[in-house]
Enzyme design. Structure first.
Site, short mmCIF file in Angstrom:
data_model
loop_
_atom_site.label_atom_id
_atom_site.label_comp_id
_atom_site.label_asym_id
_atom_site.label_seq_id
_atom_site.Cartn_x
_atom_site.Cartn_y
_atom_site.Cartn_z
N ALA A 117 7.85 -1.38 4.00
CA ALA A 117 8.30 -2.41 4.95
C ALA A 117 7.25 -2.53 6.05
O ALA A 117 6.46 -1.61 6.27
CB ALA A 117 9.65 -2.04 5.54
N SER A 137 0.81 -1.22 0.00
CA SER A 137 0.00 0.00 0.00
C SER A 137 0.85 1.28 0.00
O SER A 137 0.35 2.35 -0.32
CB SER A 137 -0.93 -0.01 1.22
N GLY A 183 7.09 -8.68 3.84
CA GLY A 183 6.42 -9.91 3.44
C GLY A 183 5.04 -10.11 4.02
O GLY A 183 4.46 -11.18 3.87
N GLU A 230 10.78 -9.58 -3.79
CA GLU A 230 11.32 -8.30 -3.30
C GLU A 230 12.79 -8.46 -2.93
O GLU A 230 13.63 -7.62 -3.27
CB GLU A 230 10.53 -7.84 -2.07
N LYS A 236 5.79 2.19 11.42
CA LYS A 236 6.59 1.00 11.10
C LYS A 236 7.92 0.94 11.86
O LYS A 236 8.65 -0.04 11.73
CB LYS A 236 6.88 0.95 9.59
O1 LIG Z 1 4.81 -8.52 0.99
C1 LIG Z 1 4.64 -7.32 1.14
C2 LIG Z 1 5.70 -6.33 1.15
O2 LIG Z 1 6.86 -6.73 1.80
C3 LIG Z 1 5.29 -4.92 1.57
O3 LIG Z 1 6.27 -4.07 1.07
C4 LIG Z 1 5.21 -4.72 3.06
O4 LIG Z 1 4.31 -5.67 3.60
C5 LIG Z 1 4.72 -3.29 3.42
O5 LIG Z 1 3.45 -3.13 2.89
P1 LIG Z 1 2.58 -1.82 3.16
O6 LIG Z 1 3.27 -0.69 2.52
O7 LIG Z 1 1.25 -2.15 2.56
O8 LIG Z 1 2.47 -1.67 4.67
#
Ligand SMILES: O=C[C@H](O)[C@H](O)[C@H](O)COP(=O)(O)O
Length: 259
Positions: free
Chosen positions: A106, A49, A118, A126, A144
């Site tokens: 991340a 996202s 992940g 990735e 995060k």
């Molecule tokens: O498998 C997903 C990836 O590693 C994403 O980059 C990670 O989960 C971060 O995702 P988001 O930006 O949606 O928090």
């Protein structure tokens, strides 16, 4: 570390500054990261996202003629589909084994810029693309940031082959028993309410490691996981990020690993 708000990146209405949503923060971090992209670059396109904002921004700049001759290397089928729909020219690591710059989100970032990734299941592609990158810019909102990996209560994902995945799950749990690890096979809930194993882009499963305590030496933990037969890859990205961009309520912070 510097901390500024770029007015071009914040919502048009100034009064909205105090009511920035988490998605606004993700977009702000992503737009800042795209400033690192130059014409002619091979660019790793992250998944999730936060990364999707970077992909949109790159396509916008291509359309406006402010960027030219970009080749994108997507890190998931989802990102592949998004980039194709936005008209970004794509390739892969077989044709472009050296990537100039990757941008990705991340799930956790520790003070040494080690990451957990992940949660969306895209960790293997990735890690391959970002590991082949000269620069890897990580973009997150401030939620995060953690003191140590596993510190947010979220899991450390491990991609495993489907064959006897419960055996591998048990071995992973045993490995980190000292850290109070609970290892769970990731499932998805179907429309009828039934649960099936979540399948990655590579046809594998994911075991999520929930840790009660710090797992200590991350390199040792990484090696121990990778030594287990049945494991394909794990979601700890150690020493890979070169730049971290964090968007928070009070501004954007840029931290360079070597800066
Ligand atoms: O498998 C997903 C990836 O590693 C994403 O980059 C990670 O989960 C971060 O995702 P988001 O930006 O949606 O928090």
């Amino acid at each position: 570390m510097g901390s500024t708000f770029d007015p071009l990146l914040t919502p048009a209405d100034d009064s909205a500054a105090v009511t920035l949503t988490q998605d606004d923060l993700k977009r702000i971090a992503a737009y800042k990261a795209v400033e690192y992209v130059e014409s002619g670059m091979v660019v790793g396109l992250g998944t999730g996202s936060t990364a999707k904002h970077a992909v949109s921004r790159i396509s916008e700049l291509l359309r406006e003629g402010k960027l030219r001759d970009i080749i994108g290397i997507p890190t998931s089928t989802t990102t592949h589909v998004q980039a194709i729909s936005l008209g970004i020219p794509l390739s892969d690591l077989d044709s472009h084994p050296v990537v100039d710059l990757s941008i990705d989100g991340a799930d956790e970032v520790d003070p040494a810029l080690n990451l957990v990734k992940g949660r969306g299941g895209s960790l293997l592609r990735e890690k391959m693309v970002e590991g082949a990158s000269k620069k890897f810019v990580v973009i997150v909102d401030e939620s995060k940031l953690v003191k140590h990996i596993g510190g947010s209560g979220l899991a450390v994902p491990v991609e495993v082959v489907p064959f006897c995945c419960n055996f591998t799950r048990g071995k992973l749990e045993e490995l980190f028993r000292g850290a109070g690890c609970k290892a769970k096979l990731r499932v998805k809930v179907g429309s009828g309410g039934g649960e099936t194993a979540a399948v990655t882009d590579n046809g594998n499963y994911v075991v999520d490691l929930y840790l009660e305590r710090d797992i200590g030496d991350l390199d040792a933990a990484s090696e121990a996981i990778l030594r287990l037969p049945g494991v394909v890859e794990h979601g700890m990205f150690l020493g890979m990020a070169t730049t971290l961009i964090v968007a928070g309520k009070f501004g954007v912070t840029v931290k360079d690993r070597f800066g």
